[in-house]
Design an enzyme around this catalytic site. Structure first.
Site, mmCIF file in Angstrom:
data_model
loop_
_atom_site.group_PDB
_atom_site.id
_atom_site.type_symbol
_atom_site.label_atom_id
_atom_site.label_comp_id
_atom_site.label_asym_id
_atom_site.label_seq_id
_atom_site.Cartn_x
_atom_site.Cartn_y
_atom_site.Cartn_z
ATOM 1 N N HIS A 228 0.913 -1.465 0.268
ATOM 2 C CA HIS A 228 0.407 0.080 0.107
ATOM 3 C C HIS A 228 1.121 1.772 -0.045
ATOM 4 O O HIS A 228 1.386 1.864 0.745
ATOM 5 C CB HIS A 228 -1.163 -0.110 1.403
ATOM 6 N N HIS B 35 1.057 4.866 1.034
ATOM 7 C CA HIS B 35 0.006 6.222 1.720
ATOM 8 C C HIS B 35 0.364 7.986 0.607
ATOM 9 O O HIS B 35 1.360 8.129 0.436
ATOM 10 C CB HIS B 35 0.388 6.507 3.146
#
Length: 112
Positions: A98, A100
């Site tokens: 992932h 951010h």
């Protein structure tokens, strides 16, 4: 992955504040934002972290990065930071790749 938080979010088993979705990735607002704008972009394919990107999944990772650029433009973000933590010591709490994306405040350096 049966116990992966992000896989459950992608499957709709856990609610999220969706910003974007296509057949390869999903973007949603962070539940504990660290900046006025803070969202995550994740591949729908379970990849544990950047350290597991290889020839078989690099196109998906590249697509995620292009979606980050697209969302930043759509949201009018002129300046932003993209972060991906790899491993526990670096702060990775969910073992699903992932990114951010943070914006809307000054970012200090060095981080952490």
């Amino acid at each position: 992955m049966n116990d992966c938080l992000f896989c459950k979010i992608i499957a709709g088993e856990i609610p999220s504040s969706k910003l974007y979705e296509d057949n390869l990735c999903y973007a949603f607002n962070d539940i504990a934002p660290q900046a006025p704008t803070h969202f995550l972009v994740i591949p729908k394919t379970h990849i544990a972290s950047i350290s597991e990107i290889d020839d078989s999944n690099s196109a998906v990772a590249g697509h995620v990065l292009s979606v980050i650029a697209q969302l930043a433009k759509e949201l009018g973000m002129e300046s932003y930071r993209v972060v991906s933590n790899i491993g526990e010591q670096a702060g990775q709490s969910v073992r699903h790749l992932h990114f951010h994306v943070l914006s809307g405040r000054d970012m200090t350096w060095p981080p952490g």
